[in-house]
Each structure stands twice: as C-alpha cells, then as structure tokens.
Design a protein around this motif. Sequence first.
Motif, PDB file in Angstrom:
ATOM      1  N   VAL A   4       0.875  -1.186  -0.078  1.00  0.00           N
ATOM      2  CA  VAL A   4      -0.136  -0.061  -0.096  1.00  0.00           C
ATOM      3  C   VAL A   4       0.943   1.235   0.087  1.00  0.00           C
ATOM      4  O   VAL A   4       0.411   2.307  -0.725  1.00  0.00           O
ATOM      5  CB  VAL A   4      -1.018   0.126   1.122  1.00  0.00           C
ATOM      6  N   ALA A   5       2.130   1.216   0.597  1.00  0.00           N
ATOM      7  CA  ALA A   5       3.009   2.347   0.713  1.00  0.00           C
ATOM      8  C   ALA A   5       3.369   2.527  -0.806  1.00  0.00           C
ATOM      9  O   ALA A   5       3.481   3.805  -1.180  1.00  0.00           O
ATOM     10  CB  ALA A   5       4.136   1.917   1.436  1.00  0.00           C
ATOM     11  N   LEU A   6       3.701   1.413  -1.644  1.00  0.00           N
ATOM     12  CA  LEU A   6       4.212   1.805  -3.045  1.00  0.00           C
ATOM     13  C   LEU A   6       2.843   2.228  -3.729  1.00  0.00           C
ATOM     14  O   LEU A   6       3.353   3.112  -4.787  1.00  0.00           O
ATOM     15  CB  LEU A   6       4.662   0.291  -3.387  1.00  0.00           C
ATOM     16  N   LEU A   7       1.800   1.817  -3.650  1.00  0.00           N
ATOM     17  CA  LEU A   7       0.648   2.250  -4.418  1.00  0.00           C
ATOM     18  C   LEU A   7       0.555   3.661  -4.255  1.00  0.00           C
ATOM     19  O   LEU A   7       0.146   4.512  -5.293  1.00  0.00           O
ATOM     20  CB  LEU A   7      -0.612   1.558  -4.043  1.00  0.00           C
ATOM     21  N   ALA A   8       0.534   4.239  -2.878  1.00  0.00           N
ATOM     22  CA  ALA A   8       0.293   5.598  -2.660  1.00  0.00           C
ATOM     23  C   ALA A   8       1.409   6.391  -3.337  1.00  0.00           C
ATOM     24  O   ALA A   8       1.081   7.451  -3.793  1.00  0.00           O
ATOM     25  CB  ALA A   8       0.309   5.746  -0.937  1.00  0.00           C
ATOM     26  N   ALA A   9       2.569   5.964  -3.091  1.00  0.00           N
ATOM     27  CA  ALA A   9       3.799   6.572  -3.591  1.00  0.00           C
ATOM     28  C   ALA A   9       3.832   6.776  -5.240  1.00  0.00           C
ATOM     29  O   ALA A   9       3.890   7.705  -5.769  1.00  0.00           O
ATOM     30  CB  ALA A   9       5.070   5.659  -3.373  1.00  0.00           C
ATOM     31  N   LEU A  10       3.087   5.607  -5.905  1.00  0.00           N
ATOM     32  CA  LEU A  10       2.989   5.748  -7.328  1.00  0.00           C
ATOM     33  C   LEU A  10       1.938   6.870  -7.445  1.00  0.00           C
ATOM     34  O   LEU A  10       2.044   7.697  -8.389  1.00  0.00           O
ATOM     35  CB  LEU A  10       2.550   4.304  -7.847  1.00  0.00           C
ATOM     36  N   HIS A  11       0.878   6.832  -6.761  1.00  0.00           N
ATOM     37  CA  HIS A  11      -0.153   7.737  -7.126  1.00  0.00           C
ATOM     38  C   HIS A  11       0.257   9.218  -6.823  1.00  0.00           C
ATOM     39  O   HIS A  11       0.100  10.034  -7.782  1.00  0.00           O
ATOM     40  CB  HIS A  11      -1.394   7.477  -5.922  1.00  0.00           C
ATOM     41  N   ARG A  12       1.021   9.468  -5.600  1.00  0.00           N
ATOM     42  CA  ARG A  12       1.733  10.778  -5.492  1.00  0.00           C
ATOM     43  C   ARG A  12       2.532  11.498  -6.484  1.00  0.00           C
ATOM     44  O   ARG A  12       2.438  12.423  -7.118  1.00  0.00           O
ATOM     45  CB  ARG A  12       2.254  10.826  -4.362  1.00  0.00           C
ATOM     46  N   LYS A  13       3.342  10.316  -6.969  1.00  0.00           N
ATOM     47  CA  LYS A  13       4.518  10.682  -7.935  1.00  0.00           C
ATOM     48  C   LYS A  13       3.775  11.001  -9.471  1.00  0.00           C
ATOM     49  O   LYS A  13       4.266  11.793  -9.973  1.00  0.00           O
ATOM     50  CB  LYS A  13       5.462   9.640  -8.307  1.00  0.00           C
ATOM     51  N   SER A  14       2.556  10.451  -9.718  1.00  0.00           N
ATOM     52  CA  SER A  14       1.932  10.520 -11.061  1.00  0.00           C
ATOM     53  C   SER A  14       1.050  12.035 -10.956  1.00  0.00           C
ATOM     54  O   SER A  14       0.396  12.255 -11.810  1.00  0.00           O
ATOM     55  CB  SER A  14       1.008   9.470 -11.216  1.00  0.00           C
ATOM     56  N   GLY A  15       0.982  12.680  -9.868  1.00  0.00           N
ATOM     57  CA  GLY A  15       0.109  14.106  -9.576  1.00  0.00           C
ATOM     58  C   GLY A  15      -1.388  13.332  -9.678  1.00  0.00           C
ATOM     59  O   GLY A  15      -2.250  14.100 -10.146  1.00  0.00           O
TER      60      GLY A  15
END
Length: 459
Positions: A147-158
């Motif tokens: 879930v940390a990675l999914l949130a990180a991907l979401h944030r990085k993609s704006g």
Amino acid sequence: MTPDEFRRIGHEVIDWIADYRERVADFPVKSQVEPGWVRDRLAALPERGEGFDGLLADLDRIVLPGTTHWQHPGFYGYFPSNASLPSVLGDLLSSGLGVQGMLWSTSPAATEVEQHLMDELVGAMGLPERFLGGGVIQDTASSAALVALLAALHRKSGGKWRQSGVDGSETVYVSSQTHSSIERAARIAGLGEQAVRSIAVDDVLAMRVDDLAERIRSDVEGCRKPVLVCATIGTTGTGAVDPVREIAALCGEHGIWLHVDAAWAGPAALCPEFRDLFDGVDRADSFTVNAHKWMLTAFDLSLFWTAHPDVLVDALAILPEYLRNPATESGAVVDYRDWQIPLGRRFRALKLWSVLRWYGLEGVRDHVRGHVELAALLESWIAADENWELVTPRSLSLLTIAHKNGDETTKAAMDRVNASGDAFITHTTVNGRFAVRVAIGAESTREHHVRALWDALSA
Ligand code: PLP
C-alpha cells in the motif's frame, strides 16, 4: 453449535491450549516429520457432523508432531512470532464478536478502537505527530509495503496513477539486505523487477547513501521516475540499520516516498534508550512495525502509519452503490477498507488492545529489554571464546555468528543444535560467509535456555 455447547467445548479448547503452553518446552522445537506424514494420517471429510472430541484427539496425534513450536523457549529461528496468551484471548474475542469492520458504519467500535490504539502508540513509540490520524492495522508488513508503494505511485503521478496505471519509467530503491516483500510489491504493482534498484551496503550492511544518490541521479538523467525508497531498521539477515535521516534528505530533494520497514525492530522504539535507532523516522512518509513478531501479538497484525492518509485513500478508494451510507458520505468517519488491499477486515485491534492492557507499556518494554539483555550476555560469552565470533555487530536481540574454522564447522554446529530438538536456529550469509542467526525473542526464553544453546553450539 449452541452458545451452551460453545461454553462447554470452549472450556475444553482453552484447557487444551493452556496444557499445550505448559508443556511446550517438552517438544522438539522443530517438527521432525517427513513430507506427507501429516496428510497420510488425515481422514476423509465426514458426511455427518461428529462433534469436537475427534478433532482435539487429532491435534494431539497428528498436528502436534507436525508442528514447529514457535512459542518454545528454545526458538531462535528467523524472527520471533510471539503469540502471548492475552493476544490469543483477544483473537478469540474478535472471532466471537464476528464483525466485519470494512466501513466505520459496519461496526464503529472496530474502527475507533483501532484509531485510538494507533494514535496512542505514536506517543508511546516516540513517533512523529505527523503520523497521528494516519495509523492503520494491516495483516502483514508485506501488505504495508504494497500500500505504501501504491500511494507513492499515485503521488508521483500527480494523481493520474489511479486512472492510467504505471508507465514503465518508475523506479524503486532497496538495498541488497532489504526484505523481499518490496521487490514483490514492485512486481504486483506492475513495475517488474527491472524497476528495482539494489543499492550497495557498507561494511555493517547498511544502505550506502552515496550509491543511492548516484543511482537516483542517473535514473533522473535517464528520464526515469524515482518513486519509493525503502529503508530498513533491523534487516532480516543481520538486523542492520539503514541511515534513515540521510536517506530522508535525498528523498525530500527528489520528491521520493520514504517507506521505513521496522517490521522486527520496531517494538524497541517503546524504550527510550533504543530510540537512536529510529533517528530520521520523523521524515518518513510511511513506517511499519509487526506487532506479530516481537510485540507479543499473535499473527497477524502489522502496524502501519503514513503521514499522507489522504494520498493513500485517494489512490485506493472506490465507492460502489452497495457500500454507500450516510456516515461515509458525510466525510466525518474513516472507512479503513480504503487503506488496505482487501475490502473486508476483521477486528484485529482487539488482540493488540488485549496485549497492551494486560502487559501495559512497561510490560512490553520489559519483554524487549529482557531479550536485548540476554543477547548482550550471549555476546559477552562469544567475545570470551576463542572459536566463535560475531560476523556483524549485535543488533538489539539478534546475533549473527560463525565458527572461525569456516563454513562447514558453523553449519555442522547449527545442524547439531537443530537435530537435538532443544533449540532451533537459522542461518544467513554475510559477504559469502555462512553465519548462524540467533534471534532471541520468545516470551518464555530465560538465561538458562540461552546458556544451554551456547553450550550446545560451542561444544
Ligand atoms: N520486513 C522485514 C524486515 C522482515 O524481517 C519481514 C519478515 O521477516 C518482513 C518485512 C515481512 O513480514 P510479513 O510476514 O509481515 O509480511
């Protein structure tokens, strides 16, 4: 089963568990059965119900010989998996209530007890205030990493990831010592192993910040998108501690999500004297600790905090019609289904609550300190021995040791100890050298058990 039958048989089951725990030290720690031994003894499923006596008899006859006894005082393998009796009772209460806490409204207490515990632990473990309101219980540290990675991907993609997924340019940074769950999370998230950068480690096996900086720089130059760094406090192999504060500074410069994995070592944060190990966690985007390893709580229960619950929820929230309800739509409550992979969730907080109320914070601190003291004692015996040595510095209650004669002698000693049934240890390799890991952490382990282990190893 009527409640009255439950009461009667439930007493027998509790007696069975209590008897088992009383005599757990009498069993060989590691199960001695051959593959297939258990299945060969299992009967076909009954057409008609048959009561509980046969099942309890099969536990004694088939299951116990096929069990490795993780609660045995001589269990030093992997990492501990404490299942204290108060946590067993908490688990029973959770099943007894039988609620499904996916939404606040499906059982408000399941959500609010969990929120309360997670916020209280922020203070008790000296975690940053930015984690207040950002805590959730996951099943395992592997799920927490995902879930940390999914949130990180979401944030990085704006915020585009949720719509369009990954574009293949995202990168993730671990060290050669990081737990494999991060690489698996990268595969599950569709990044593939090619996205995972394995950063070099120094002589104590901690992540090298210069190598990390170099890999990030070259990825940015190559138009890749660095998404997440996983720093570990207490690596699985040797308990190494990555330099979290320096890693956090790099992550801050490049807008990279910093996930800190303290799955095993985390409970030590309850003790002020060990807080130095957690330096830099105040800058982490997410942090995880397994209560089901060294914090007296029966598997499974992983504590996860993020400083950005809004990002996590935005990444994962879906509201189908059948889950619509006034509380959710008011925005006044937390629906934990949006903080995790599955929809459904059990009332796991009850077993953590049982642990924290039974032992108190001081009791959990004593548990951790006791094991660290035992490990320091074993370290002193090893230092005084001419044949054995530490391969890496002791980390809290974990020692990584080897015989000076070489790998074969070390392995033979490990095999001898494990075959005795009195203790169970596992191994790792450090720079190609075979080493035995002694992870002290079972609730019932005392000095005489550690002494017996050392006598057997060094014989
Ligand atoms: N992180 C570390 C440092 C570990 O040692 C482990 C397991 O030993 C994990 C993560 C994975 O834990 P889990 O089984 O809760 O997914």
